[in-house]
Structure formats: structure tokens, C-alpha cells
Design a protein around this motif. Structure first.
Motif, PDB file in Angstrom:
ATOM      1  N   LYS A  96     -19.008  51.084 -31.901  1.00  0.00           N
ATOM      2  CA  LYS A  96     -19.934  52.196 -31.691  1.00  0.00           C
ATOM      3  C   LYS A  96     -20.583  52.682 -32.980  1.00  0.00           C
ATOM      4  CE  LYS A  96     -17.569  53.918 -27.562  1.00  0.00           C
ATOM      5  NZ  LYS A  96     -16.849  55.072 -26.939  1.00  0.00           N
ATOM      6  N   TYR A  97     -19.816  52.687 -34.068  1.00  0.00           N
ATOM      7  CA  TYR A  97     -20.353  53.246 -35.303  1.00  0.00           C
ATOM      8  C   TYR A  97     -21.252  52.270 -36.061  1.00  0.00           C
ATOM      9  CZ  TYR A  97     -16.582  50.727 -37.726  1.00  0.00           C
ATOM     10  OH  TYR A  97     -15.729  49.761 -38.193  1.00  0.00           O
ATOM     11  N   ALA A  98     -21.334  51.011 -35.612  1.00  0.00           N
ATOM     12  CA  ALA A  98     -22.233  50.034 -36.232  1.00  0.00           C
ATOM     13  C   ALA A  98     -22.704  49.046 -35.160  1.00  0.00           C
ATOM     14  CB  ALA A  98     -21.542  49.306 -37.371  1.00  0.00           C
ATOM     15  N   PRO A  99     -23.442  49.540 -34.164  1.00  0.00           N
ATOM     16  CA  PRO A  99     -23.836  48.689 -33.026  1.00  0.00           C
ATOM     17  C   PRO A  99     -24.797  47.564 -33.401  1.00  0.00           C
ATOM     18  CG  PRO A  99     -25.006  50.780 -32.950  1.00  0.00           C
ATOM     19  CD  PRO A  99     -23.964  50.905 -34.027  1.00  0.00           C
ATOM     20  N   GLU A 100     -25.370  47.644 -34.585  1.00  0.00           N
ATOM     21  CA  GLU A 100     -26.322  46.619 -35.003  1.00  0.00           C
ATOM     22  C   GLU A 100     -25.633  45.347 -35.510  1.00  0.00           C
ATOM     23  OE1 GLU A 100     -25.218  48.853 -38.725  1.00  0.00           O
ATOM     24  OE2 GLU A 100     -25.558  49.327 -36.613  1.00  0.00           O
ATOM     25  N   VAL A 101     -24.326  45.425 -35.762  1.00  0.00           N
ATOM     26  CA  VAL A 101     -23.593  44.271 -36.303  1.00  0.00           C
ATOM     27  C   VAL A 101     -23.108  43.390 -35.156  1.00  0.00           C
ATOM     28  CG1 VAL A 101     -21.685  43.503 -37.745  1.00  0.00           C
ATOM     29  CG2 VAL A 101     -22.860  45.642 -38.285  1.00  0.00           C
ATOM     30  N   PRO A 102     -23.541  42.130 -35.091  1.00  0.00           N
ATOM     31  CA  PRO A 102     -23.143  41.241 -33.992  1.00  0.00           C
ATOM     32  C   PRO A 102     -21.726  40.708 -34.149  1.00  0.00           C
ATOM     33  CG  PRO A 102     -24.477  40.038 -35.559  1.00  0.00           C
ATOM     34  CD  PRO A 102     -24.463  41.470 -36.036  1.00  0.00           C
ATOM     35  N   THR A 103     -21.170  40.248 -33.047  1.00  0.00           N
ATOM     36  CA  THR A 103     -19.834  39.650 -33.068  1.00  0.00           C
ATOM     37  C   THR A 103     -19.956  38.147 -33.344  1.00  0.00           C
ATOM     38  OG1 THR A 103     -19.794  39.077 -30.710  1.00  0.00           O
ATOM     39  CG2 THR A 103     -19.118  41.316 -31.311  1.00  0.00           C
ATOM     40  N   PHE A 104     -18.831  37.547 -33.698  1.00  0.00           N
ATOM     41  CA  PHE A 104     -18.807  36.100 -33.876  1.00  0.00           C
ATOM     42  C   PHE A 104     -19.156  35.398 -32.566  1.00  0.00           C
ATOM     43  CE2 PHE A 104     -15.581  35.791 -37.649  1.00  0.00           C
ATOM     44  CZ  PHE A 104     -16.510  36.421 -38.464  1.00  0.00           C
ATOM     45  N   GLU A 105     -18.579  35.880 -31.462  1.00  0.00           N
ATOM     46  CA  GLU A 105     -18.771  35.229 -30.170  1.00  0.00           C
ATOM     47  C   GLU A 105     -20.239  35.228 -29.755  1.00  0.00           C
ATOM     48  OE1 GLU A 105     -16.183  36.875 -27.247  1.00  0.00           O
ATOM     49  OE2 GLU A 105     -14.392  35.888 -28.061  1.00  0.00           O
ATOM     50  N   GLU A 106     -20.930  36.311 -30.020  1.00  0.00           N
ATOM     51  CA  GLU A 106     -22.357  36.375 -29.707  1.00  0.00           C
ATOM     52  C   GLU A 106     -23.132  35.280 -30.412  1.00  0.00           C
ATOM     53  OE1 GLU A 106     -24.347  40.194 -30.176  1.00  0.00           O
ATOM     54  OE2 GLU A 106     -22.392  41.157 -30.078  1.00  0.00           O
ATOM     55  N   GLN A 107     -22.616  34.895 -31.572  1.00  0.00           N
ATOM     56  CA  GLN A 107     -23.301  33.903 -32.398  1.00  0.00           C
ATOM     57  C   GLN A 107     -22.717  32.501 -32.211  1.00  0.00           C
ATOM     58  OE1 GLN A 107     -24.448  35.721 -36.431  1.00  0.00           O
ATOM     59  NE2 GLN A 107     -22.738  37.025 -35.782  1.00  0.00           N
ATOM     60  N   GLY A 108     -21.934  32.351 -31.143  1.00  0.00           N
ATOM     61  CA  GLY A 108     -21.450  31.026 -30.762  1.00  0.00           C
ATOM     62  C   GLY A 108     -20.141  30.582 -31.371  1.00  0.00           C
TER      63      GLY A 108
END
Length: 335
Positions: free
Chosen positions: A239-251
Motif C-alpha cells: 500500500k505504501y509503494a503501489p508503484e513498485v511491481p512484484t517479481f511475479e508480475e514481471q514473470g
């Protein structure tokens, strides 16, 4: 009436017995009510001041003081990825007066160090899990990649060329980087440091290429352009950094550190009543707005779970990290 020596001795014995009885009653009442029978409770943090476990201990300490009527103090005993402080608590009396606030290194140390002076299952009783940490992958801005996908392709094309730092073997930062390499088929050189500060300084300075660090720690440096932030090693964005993507999102699959937990332990043999009381009060403290505010700033997610659940998590982690350790050690032999 004058007492002779024999009568005086008898009277002294009666007084001593009476005082002992009073003391026994106080101690018994303390245990019956499930509270430690000392005026001081010491929480040992096996890491340096300012770390997530340290901040969490110092934040809930005043809450426990208020509820338990005992003065709670925090003692930092860092060294050997936390093993020194953990061993100190393992050897403490099981009276509820000495507790351990630590991370999942209590498990990983067993697999990644040649010898640890404690047994995570026999020497401790889990009071409960308190929070989980969010870790992010950072790199020096000169690293030839702007996205995680580009970084992985660069690493695959250059096995053994690039370096990564950690604050010690077996720490979450070390485990996270090994998971990343295992899940992506890449290979980097591990450079362990004695703490996070020097490691991060060298990543910023370009002496080290990459590192896994707590997200809240990485954000200011990323915003200032001092490091490049590739993503976080967990399933969901924070929540405090919603702009940072996860590893899974990036494959990238199988490289999450969702189990990077922080928990409270007591020495083995501590009574169930004391454990229940401690967890109940800690769980209440974790739900208060001021504690949640501090946790949020530390990049932690409050996730209180009782000792029974934590014990199951520890067993699962022991198996998971054991399998990873075999891969890491096999890779080291072949290098």
C-alpha cells in the motif's frame, strides 16, 4: 521474656518459613495468572539497532510494560547473522523474563552456517509471529538494465560476472538473491558483509552490482536516483509503494520472500500460560494505530499469528530453505 539461643533459632526458622511461604505464594500467583514473576522483561534482538526486528521490539515494549506491569527493555546482541543473540536466549531461564525478537534467520542459519549454537525447535517456544517484511531488488544505476527482465537477460548472458551483497550468509537478503538465481537460471558472486549499511554503501558506490534490501530502505535511494529498483519479492504490491511491481508480475516465479517473518520466542520450558499471555498482549499491541504507523514506515506488514501457527510455518521453512541450501552449496562446489 529473654530467649535463649535455641528459642531464637526456632523463631528465626519460623520467620524464614513464613517469608518463604509468602514468596512462594507470589510466584505461584504470578505463574497462575500467566505473567512473568520479575519486574523486568528483556527482549533480546540478535541484530543491530535500527533493524526491523529492533524497531518492532522497541515499539511494542512500552505496550507490554503498560499491560503486564513489568519494565520491558531491549538488548541488542548482534553477530553471526543473529546466532549469538539467539544462543543467549536459548540458554536463559524459562521464566518469561527473557524473550527473543528475531527474523526467520533462526531457521536459515541452520542450513547456511557450518554450526549454530542452538536448535530452533528444541531450544525455543514460539510466542507468535508479528509481521512480515517486504524485500526489494536494487542495483547500482550503472548496471546495464532498466527492468527486471533486462536484468535477468544480462545476468544470463554473463554468468559469474556480476556481484551481489548481503549482510551475512543465511540472512533474508542472501536467501532472496539465491532464490532469484535459482528461479531464473542465473549466477552471481555473493559478497557477504557484516551488516547492511556497508553493503548498501558499496552498491551505491558501484563496488557491488546488486542487493536485496527492505523496500522502505530502498525507496529514498531509488527516488534520489542512487539505486535502480527492479521490484519486490512477494505476491502482492504494498500500500505504501503501489508503484513498485512484484517479481511475479514481471514473470519471475519461485523467488518470493513472503515468509520473511519477524516473531517473538521464549526459551524452551516456558509455561503455556505465560506464552498465551504474552501472545495475547503482543497481538493487541500490534493492532494499535501508533504501532501500525511505525510498522508501515518500516516496510512491514502486521500479521500476528499464534505460536502453533508459527511452529507449522517454521517446519515448512526448514524444509524449503534446506532444499535451497543444497542447491547453493552444490553450486559453490562447482564454481
Amino acid at each position: 521474656m529473654r530467649l535463649n539461643f535455641s528459642k531464637r533459632a526456632t523463631l528465626a526458622s519460623i520467620i524464614a518459613l513464613g517469608l518463604a511461604a509468602i514468596g512462594s505464594t507470589y510466584s505461584a500467583e504470578g505463574h497462575a495468572q500467566g505473567t512473568p514473576n520479575s519486574r523486568i522483561i528483556k527482549i533480546v534482538v540478535p541484530f543491530t539497532p535500527g533493524t526491523a526486528a529492533d524497531t518492532l521490539a522497541r515499539t511494542i515494549g512500552p505496550k507490554l510494560t503498560e499491560k503486564l506491569g513489568k519494565h520491558v527493555v531491549v538488548e541488542n546482541r548482534p553477530g553471526a547473522s543473529g546466532s549469538i543473540g539467539m544462543a543467549a536466549v536459548a540458554n536463559a531461564a524459562p521464566d518469561g523474563n527473557t524473550l527473543l525478537m528475531t527474523a526467520d534467520t533462526i531457521i536459515t542459519n541452520v542450513h547456511f552456517q557450518d554450526h549454530v549454537p542452538y536448535d530452533p525447535f528444541k531450544d525455543f517456544v514460539p510466542v507468535g509471529q508479528l509481521a512480515i517484511a517486504t524485500f526489494a531488488l536494487i542495483a547500482n544505476p550503472s548496471f546495464p538494465a532498466k527492468t527486471l527482465d533486462e536484468a535477468i537477460r544480462t545476468l544470463k548472458a554473463n554468468p559469474g560476472k556480476y556481484t551481489y551483497a548481503s549482510p551475512g550468509t543465511g540472512t533474508p537478503q542472501h536467501i532472496g538473491m539465491e532464490l532469484l538465481q535459482s528461479g531464473t537460471g542465473t549466477s552471481m558472486v555473493h559478497v557477504p558483509y557484516k551488516g547492511s549499511a556497508g553493503a548498501v554503501t558499496d552498491v551505491i558506490g558501484g563496488q557491488i552490482d546488486m542487493m536485496m534490501v527492505p523496500l522502505h530502505f530502498a525507496l529514498p535511494y531509488a527516488k534520489a536516483g542512487k539505486v535502480r529498483l527492479f521490484g519486490i519479492a512477494q505476491s502482492d504490491r504494498v500500500k505504501y509503494a503501489p508503484e513498485v511491481p512484484t517479481f511475479e508480475e514481471q514473470g519471475v516465479k519461485g523467488a518470493n520472500l513472503d515468509t520473511a517473518w519477524i516473531a517473538l520466542f521464549a526459551p524452551a520450558g516456558t509455561s503455556p500460560e505465560l506464552i498465551d499471555t504474552l501472545y495475547a498482549e503482543v497481538a493487541k499491541a500490534m493492532a494499535t494505530p501508533d504501532v501500525l504507523s511505525v510498522i508501515d514506515k518500516q516496510g512491514l506488514t502486521a500479521k500476528p499469528e499464534p505460536g502453533e501457527k508459527l511452529a507449522s510455518t517454521m517446519q515448512a521453512d526448514f524444509k524449503r530453505w534446506g532444499e535451497l541450501a543444497k542447491i547453493v552449496k552444490s553450486k559453490a562446489k562447482n564454481e
